[in-house]
Design a protein around this motif. Sequence first.
Motif, mmCIF file in Angstrom:
data_model
loop_
_atom_site.group_PDB
_atom_site.id
_atom_site.type_symbol
_atom_site.label_atom_id
_atom_site.label_comp_id
_atom_site.label_asym_id
_atom_site.label_seq_id
_atom_site.Cartn_x
_atom_site.Cartn_y
_atom_site.Cartn_z
ATOM 1 N N ASP A 154 32.222 46.413 91.124
ATOM 2 C CA ASP A 154 32.600 45.006 90.967
ATOM 3 C C ASP A 154 33.891 44.934 90.174
ATOM 4 O O ASP A 154 34.008 45.542 89.099
ATOM 5 C CB ASP A 154 31.521 44.210 90.231
ATOM 6 N N LEU A 155 34.846 44.182 90.697
ATOM 7 C CA LEU A 155 36.105 43.940 89.997
ATOM 8 C C LEU A 155 36.210 42.454 89.684
ATOM 9 O O LEU A 155 35.962 41.612 90.549
ATOM 10 C CB LEU A 155 37.292 44.386 90.847
ATOM 11 N N ARG A 156 36.571 42.132 88.452
ATOM 12 C CA ARG A 156 36.667 40.736 88.028
ATOM 13 C C ARG A 156 37.986 40.511 87.290
ATOM 14 O O ARG A 156 38.473 41.398 86.583
ATOM 15 C CB ARG A 156 35.491 40.364 87.110
ATOM 16 N N GLY A 157 38.492 39.307 87.462
ATOM 17 C CA GLY A 157 39.715 38.932 86.767
ATOM 18 C C GLY A 157 39.663 37.485 86.340
ATOM 19 O O GLY A 157 39.019 36.648 86.987
ATOM 20 N N LEU A 158 40.336 37.170 85.241
ATOM 21 C CA LEU A 158 40.364 35.805 84.718
ATOM 22 C C LEU A 158 41.730 35.550 84.108
ATOM 23 O O LEU A 158 42.264 36.385 83.381
ATOM 24 C CB LEU A 158 39.277 35.603 83.656
ATOM 25 N N SER A 159 42.276 34.377 84.412
ATOM 26 C CA SER A 159 43.519 33.935 83.792
ATOM 27 C C SER A 159 43.297 32.528 83.251
ATOM 28 O O SER A 159 42.795 31.654 83.970
ATOM 29 C CB SER A 159 44.667 33.948 84.802
ATOM 30 N N LEU A 160 43.649 32.317 81.994
ATOM 31 C CA LEU A 160 43.411 31.053 81.306
ATOM 32 C C LEU A 160 44.697 30.608 80.627
ATOM 33 O O LEU A 160 45.385 31.410 79.986
ATOM 34 C CB LEU A 160 42.302 31.233 80.258
ATOM 35 N N HIS A 161 45.005 29.316 80.758
ATOM 36 C CA HIS A 161 46.140 28.723 80.044
ATOM 37 C C HIS A 161 45.659 27.438 79.385
ATOM 38 O O HIS A 161 44.959 26.627 80.004
ATOM 39 C CB HIS A 161 47.298 28.413 80.996
ATOM 40 N N TYR A 162 46.000 27.240 78.111
ATOM 41 C CA TYR A 162 45.556 26.056 77.374
ATOM 42 C C TYR A 162 46.709 25.516 76.530
ATOM 43 O O TYR A 162 47.597 26.254 76.089
ATOM 44 C CB TYR A 162 44.352 26.380 76.496
ATOM 45 N N THR A 163 46.666 24.193 76.313
ATOM 46 C CA THR A 163 47.714 23.513 75.555
ATOM 47 C C THR A 163 47.085 22.422 74.702
ATOM 48 O O THR A 163 46.270 21.626 75.181
ATOM 49 C CB THR A 163 48.750 22.878 76.496
ATOM 50 N N GLY A 164 47.473 22.389 73.422
ATOM 51 C CA GLY A 164 47.021 21.357 72.506
ATOM 52 C C GLY A 164 48.147 20.943 71.580
ATOM 53 O O GLY A 164 49.296 21.354 71.747
ATOM 54 N N GLN A 165 47.822 20.150 70.587
ATOM 55 C CA GLN A 165 48.845 19.685 69.657
ATOM 56 C C GLN A 165 49.345 20.807 68.756
ATOM 57 O O GLN A 165 50.536 20.906 68.460
ATOM 58 C CB GLN A 165 48.297 18.532 68.818
ATOM 59 N N THR A 166 48.442 21.656 68.283
ATOM 60 C CA THR A 166 48.835 22.750 67.384
ATOM 61 C C THR A 166 48.538 24.122 67.953
ATOM 62 O O THR A 166 49.016 25.117 67.415
ATOM 63 C CB THR A 166 48.117 22.617 66.026
ATOM 64 N N ARG A 167 47.739 24.194 69.016
ATOM 65 C CA ARG A 167 47.374 25.480 69.594
ATOM 66 C C ARG A 167 47.678 25.468 71.084
ATOM 67 O O ARG A 167 47.312 24.540 71.811
ATOM 68 C CB ARG A 167 45.881 25.778 69.380
ATOM 69 N N SER A 168 48.332 26.509 71.548
ATOM 70 C CA SER A 168 48.566 26.694 72.971
ATOM 71 C C SER A 168 48.730 28.183 73.223
ATOM 72 O O SER A 168 49.031 28.956 72.300
ATOM 73 C CB SER A 168 49.814 25.932 73.434
#
Length: 411
Positions: A154-168
């Motif tokens: 099994d091969l798995r991949g994940l890409s996540l992008h997040y944006t906030g006022q003080t954290r991104s």
Amino acid sequence: MYMRGVFFLILSLTIALPVHALSLSGELQGALGTDQVRSSLDLDLRKELDWCQVKWGWHAAFTPSQPLQTQTRWQLDFPLGRHLKLIFRHNLNHSTSQDSFRFINKTNFRPDSYCAHLQTDQLQLGLLRNVHHQESDVVNAAFVQSVLELGPLDLRGLSLHYTGQTRSGNAQVIEGSARFGVFQGLFALGWQTDFKGEESQARLLEFRCQTPSFSAKASAQAIDPGFLSPLSKTNLFTPNRYGWQAELGAHGHGLEFGLSVRRHSNRDQSKDYNQLALELQAKNKQAALEWRIEPTTALILRYALADILFQLDPFNSTVRSDFQLGKGTISLRLDGQRGILRLQWTLPGRLQWRLIGKYDLWEQRSHCSLLTKYTGENSHIQLEVGQYDRGNMGAGFANPASFCISWGWKF
């Protein structure tokens, strides 16, 4: 606002359809005590349609210190094909990522959180609005997750992008797992870039073996100080931990043997988090010996027969004995080093009882608590006098006197 308008339009249309397709349930709760006065009402509506499943909920809470507070929650499920589904959620559990580092946890949401989630067997796409970045910020996020099954691999991949006022920032994981007979293996590589542009990495390697008479698990990890589970309330792996750990188990001749060892440290090796423990027990679970060597020493001798349990730790001067008395259970515990004696009586059933009393011989102080609860078919009422110490021998002595009566009714 647009999503709310669309939802309420759909809700109005579904409610207007025949009542027999509608399912409505709810719960009324309240509490009155020395430290709290509260009441709440929850309503849940569910409707099954050929083209959509609708879930809607409403929560109202009242306390004297705050005015009436209300929240709504809803979910729309659109099956778009045999292996394709589109889901919209508001103020509900959303999605938990399948990566080994648990970048996203479904329970990490707020009353103003939204989620749009497209699911297939191999691919998941998600948009999250107003979710916590741990406890430091509120962010919007987008993620894509893929799974590829190639026989035992099994091969798995994940890409996540997040944006906030003080954290991104952004985070990625690539990992693989394989199964060959009694053997299993896993590797995972993750990296993150925070709002400062600093990159952190995590590497994980695991091996398992399971046979009828033997089991083994070994893992090695390297988690950089800045590597987090960003959209979870807590980190699955503690940052700044490097090292390995192993667990071995063997069964035979009426005995079970276990060995657990961990050798972890921080990056500069100024602090270690080592563990070492041995366990030997009879296969029928009646007798057991557990020797904890690191980080603290303990030698636990345990004997259990039917409704009787006796446990002794001579290194820490602790004794525990549990036994049946009629339909109830008596639990007696003694901490010789701290001079604390604790006695608990519990009685299960529709009318439950839990009575706890303990005494500190060195400080000459006491603590007691009582809980009684009646549970009906769809309701309950509970009285609690004194605060529950949750089994902590040193807790509760300084607590002020308290009582609370609470109730609930489901319909």
